[in-house]
Scaffold this active site. Sequence first.
Site, PDB file in Angstrom:
ATOM      1  N   SER A 127      82.771  16.504  -3.514  1.00 55.18           N
ATOM      2  CA  SER A 127      83.477  16.114  -2.295  1.00 55.18           C
ATOM      3  C   SER A 127      84.952  15.834  -2.563  1.00 55.18           C
ATOM      4  O   SER A 127      85.319  15.329  -3.633  1.00 55.18           O
ATOM      5  CB  SER A 127      82.815  14.831  -1.771  1.00 55.18           C
ATOM      6  OG  SER A 127      83.655  14.171  -0.876  1.00 55.18           O
ATOM      7  N   GLU A 129      86.390  13.463  -1.399  1.00 60.19           N
ATOM      8  CA  GLU A 129      86.449  12.002  -1.546  1.00 60.19           C
ATOM      9  C   GLU A 129      86.631  11.628  -3.028  1.00 60.19           C
ATOM     10  O   GLU A 129      87.072  10.534  -3.342  1.00 60.19           O
ATOM     11  CB  GLU A 129      85.172  11.397  -0.959  1.00 60.19           C
ATOM     12  CG  GLU A 129      85.139   9.889  -0.816  1.00 60.19           C
ATOM     13  CD  GLU A 129      86.059   9.288   0.249  1.00 60.19           C
ATOM     14  OE1 GLU A 129      86.469   9.998   1.180  1.00 60.19           O
ATOM     15  OE2 GLU A 129      86.379   8.092   0.131  1.00 60.19           O
ATOM     16  N   TYR A 153      80.873   5.765  -2.653  1.00 57.06           N
ATOM     17  CA  TYR A 153      80.417   7.153  -2.495  1.00 57.06           C
ATOM     18  C   TYR A 153      81.245   8.091  -3.383  1.00 57.06           C
ATOM     19  O   TYR A 153      80.692   8.931  -4.105  1.00 57.06           O
ATOM     20  CB  TYR A 153      80.546   7.566  -1.017  1.00 57.06           C
ATOM     21  CG  TYR A 153      80.389   9.050  -0.788  1.00 57.06           C
ATOM     22  CD1 TYR A 153      79.134   9.644  -0.737  1.00 57.06           C
ATOM     23  CD2 TYR A 153      81.515   9.869  -0.620  1.00 57.06           C
ATOM     24  CE1 TYR A 153      78.992  11.012  -0.533  1.00 57.06           C
ATOM     25  CE2 TYR A 153      81.380  11.236  -0.413  1.00 57.06           C
ATOM     26  CZ  TYR A 153      80.118  11.798  -0.372  1.00 57.06           C
ATOM     27  OH  TYR A 153      79.987  13.149  -0.183  1.00 57.06           O
TER      28      TYR A 153
END
Length: 325
Positions: A127, A129, A153
């Site tokens: 991701s 992220e 996460y």
Amino acid sequence: MIKKALITGINGQDGSYLAELLISKGYEVWGVLKRNSVAENQTARIPNDIFKHLKLEYADMTDMSSLIKVLIKIQPDEIYNLAAQSHVRISFDQPIYTANATGMGTLNLLEAVRLTCPNSKIYQAGSSEMFGNNIDKDGYQRETTPMSPVSPYGCAKVFSHNICTNYRNSYGMFISNGILFNHESPRRGTNFVTNKVVKEAVKIKLGLSKNIKLGNLDASRDWGHAKDYVKCMWLILQQDKPDDFVCSTGISHTVKDLVAYVFNELDLDWTQYVLVDKKYMRPEELEFLKGDCLKAKTILGWKHDYTFETMLNEMITYWKKVYEK
Ligand code: F7E
């Protein structure tokens, strides 16, 4: 010979689109499902015409024995690891569960594959992220951008990314990391910002709601369509050697831009309806994402069918149909 694919997280947005794509390509598609107390929710996002072609098994990323059992039975050619606790803000509420499912879960899968079917090709759903607030000098994030995640996460995904690279190098396994920027669709969970905004704006338009409460309106994201992104996942596993690829649009919009576009399409002035609620803020925010997907375009020949606007229009049409009924 018919190829066998196994998808973890098959009931998620990406899992359902990937299952459709693989079935259209003639694969035998297996999926693992996590037990849900409402049985219907276990397969809610899989359309009926796809569902009848799927072979489903119960397993959980936090339970390696369940993964081993499924892998021994299926012996898949390709494994797509899409399962995760994928909500960034909720990862602050459930950090240990997120680390177990999203991080350790990947290691459970790698060990299970190494012990039972080490020649299977693995796609790991990484991701954007993972980058946190790092941006290259030209304003983009790419495969070489350092990773400094700003959420539980993101930290769990970095662990998964690194352990996949480690297993690839240590054991010669075919493991590729996708680094996917935000991707959306009508099947997106309605607690992610795009589908929340579209759904609530349509309700406001139809007189079913009065306002919408949001968090940070200044955060900027690179939003693509999930249907385009699952094609990239498939292409990644069709290569001769494993590698890492960013999958993005190269265009960034703020949450405010998103809100303004959706409300404008519905002939509404967003400033009259949007309230800011701290509840939806994150303790640490990732401010800006814009991905450079040149490598995927050049090596994989990947391209997009959707734009930011056509994707949101499709979502608006979907929610209008739901509520106009
Ligand atoms: O937030 C802001 C929020 O939850 C986008 C996941 O798929 O993409 C996704 O993670 C932005 C953030 O997605 C609300 O603060 C404002 O800046 O839709 P989101 P995300 O956190 O970017 C990455 C690539 C993943 O890998 C993740 O799994 O919107 N925002 N107001 C809000 N966000 C939400 N959810 N709700 C709000 O009310």
